[in-house]
Motif scaffolding. Structure first.
Motif, PDB file in Angstrom:
ATOM      1  N   ASN A   1      76.806  20.536  82.356  1.00 45.19           N
ATOM      2  CA  ASN A   1      75.382  20.257  81.654  1.00 45.19           C
ATOM      3  C   ASN A   1      75.696  20.354  80.153  1.00 45.19           C
ATOM      4  O   ASN A   1      76.671  21.242  79.523  1.00 45.19           O
TER       5      ASN A   1
ATOM      6  N   ASN B   1      73.384  17.242  83.395  1.00 47.16           N
ATOM      7  CA  ASN B   1      72.167  17.588  82.974  1.00 47.16           C
ATOM      8  C   ASN B   1      72.090  17.587  81.409  1.00 47.16           C
ATOM      9  O   ASN B   1      73.109  18.323  80.974  1.00 47.16           O
TER      10      ASN B   1
ATOM     11  N   TYR C   1      73.560  21.904  76.899  1.00 50.64           N
ATOM     12  CA  TYR C   1      72.279  22.321  76.606  1.00 50.64           C
ATOM     13  C   TYR C   1      72.205  22.422  75.195  1.00 50.64           C
ATOM     14  O   TYR C   1      73.090  22.862  74.129  1.00 50.64           O
TER      15      TYR C   1
ATOM     16  N   SER D   1      64.261  29.454  73.204  1.00 50.10           N
ATOM     17  CA  SER D   1      64.678  27.984  72.903  1.00 50.10           C
ATOM     18  C   SER D   1      63.420  27.402  72.089  1.00 50.10           C
ATOM     19  O   SER D   1      62.707  26.685  72.956  1.00 50.10           O
TER      20      SER D   1
ATOM     21  N   ASN E   1      66.484  25.536  76.387  1.00 49.52           N
ATOM     22  CA  ASN E   1      66.805  26.108  77.951  1.00 49.52           C
ATOM     23  C   ASN E   1      66.243  27.668  77.641  1.00 49.52           C
ATOM     24  O   ASN E   1      66.768  28.453  76.662  1.00 49.52           O
ATOM     25  N   ASN E   2      65.237  27.924  78.072  1.00 54.94           N
ATOM     26  CA  ASN E   2      64.442  29.434  78.182  1.00 54.94           C
ATOM     27  C   ASN E   2      63.669  29.805  77.006  1.00 54.94           C
ATOM     28  O   ASN E   2      63.544  28.808  76.122  1.00 54.94           O
TER      29      ASN E   2
ATOM     30  N   SER F   1      70.178  27.169  73.983  1.00 56.91           N
ATOM     31  CA  SER F   1      70.004  27.983  74.964  1.00 56.91           C
ATOM     32  C   SER F   1      69.812  29.536  74.811  1.00 56.91           C
ATOM     33  O   SER F   1      70.649  30.044  74.130  1.00 56.91           O
TER      34      SER F   1
ATOM     35  N   VAL G   1      69.777  19.387  78.870  1.00 57.42           N
ATOM     36  CA  VAL G   1      68.487  20.250  78.643  1.00 57.42           C
ATOM     37  C   VAL G   1      68.266  20.495  76.957  1.00 57.42           C
ATOM     38  O   VAL G   1      69.119  21.012  76.296  1.00 57.42           O
TER      39      VAL G   1
ATOM     40  N   ASN H   1      80.206  23.405  80.994  1.00 59.47           N
ATOM     41  CA  ASN H   1      78.939  23.277  80.228  1.00 59.47           C
ATOM     42  C   ASN H   1      79.213  23.241  78.550  1.00 59.47           C
ATOM     43  O   ASN H   1      80.325  23.710  78.102  1.00 59.47           O
TER      44      ASN H   1
ATOM     45  N   ILE I   1      62.501  23.704  78.928  1.00 59.82           N
ATOM     46  CA  ILE I   1      62.348  24.579  80.026  1.00 59.82           C
ATOM     47  C   ILE I   1      62.054  26.061  79.381  1.00 59.82           C
ATOM     48  O   ILE I   1      62.771  26.789  78.888  1.00 59.82           O
TER      49      ILE I   1
END
Length: 185
Positions: A67, A91, A69, A100, A96-97, A72, A93, A41, A124
């Protein structure tokens, strides 16, 4: 700051590449044909904010095994792909979370490309995250979503020649493109 510049300049690792872990104002710059290969990642802002990665100029790339991010558990992180740069991974993103918020990814300029084997997700649980695709930039992915359990996330696609294209992921493990393969134009 980690700056990799010039054709033939490469950096590779088999684990995650974190740009900012519990700290701010950290930068990755890949330019003028430099290549960064990350085995798993890439995380711009791991539990931290105001970190950035820029991939710019033709021949410059950041290739990830998993991925990417952009934020994150961290706010106000930035990805810029410009002037023909290329980023690829499984992916993508942005945000993330829940912690974020206000993260931003920009893909701008002809031949600037963000290739995702699977999904592009804007937010997300996070809020106020944005994706800007303009001025002839290209994003490819199998699927995408904006605002997975978060509010105020958005994507803007604008400008002549700009494309956000669905490219279905082939089925089965043998169908995944080889690392470093650029199958999309």
């Amino acid at each position: 700051a980690f700056v990799l510049t010039g054709a033939g300049s490469t950096s590779s690792n088999s684990a995650d590449l974190n740009i900012g872990v519990l700290g701010s104002s950290n930068r990755l710059v890949v330019s003028s044909g430099g290549v960064v290969c990350t085995g798993t990642n890439g995380i711009i802002g791991a539990s931290s904010g105001s970190n950035s990665a820029t991939v710019t100029d033709a021949g410059s790339s950041w290739q990830l095994g998993k991925n990417l991010y952009v934020g994150s558990n961290g706010p106000a992180n930035l990805l810029v792909v410009s002037n023909g740069g290329w980023v690829s991974g499984f992916n993508g993103v942005i945000g993330n979370n829940a912690a974020s918020s206000n993260n931003l990814a920009i893909v701008t300029g002809p031949n600037s490309t963000w290739t995702n084997f699977a999904d592009v997700v804007v937010g997300i649980f996070g809020c106020g995250n944005r994706l800007v695709l303009d001025n002839g930039g290209l994003i490819t992915c199998d699927s995408s979503s904006i605002g997975g359990f978060g509010n105020g996330n958005q994507a803007l696609v604008t400008g002549s020649g700009t494309r956000w294209r669905r490219v279905p992921a082939p089925q089965g493990p043998a169908s995944r493109p080889a690392k470093g393969a650029r199958n999309f134009t």
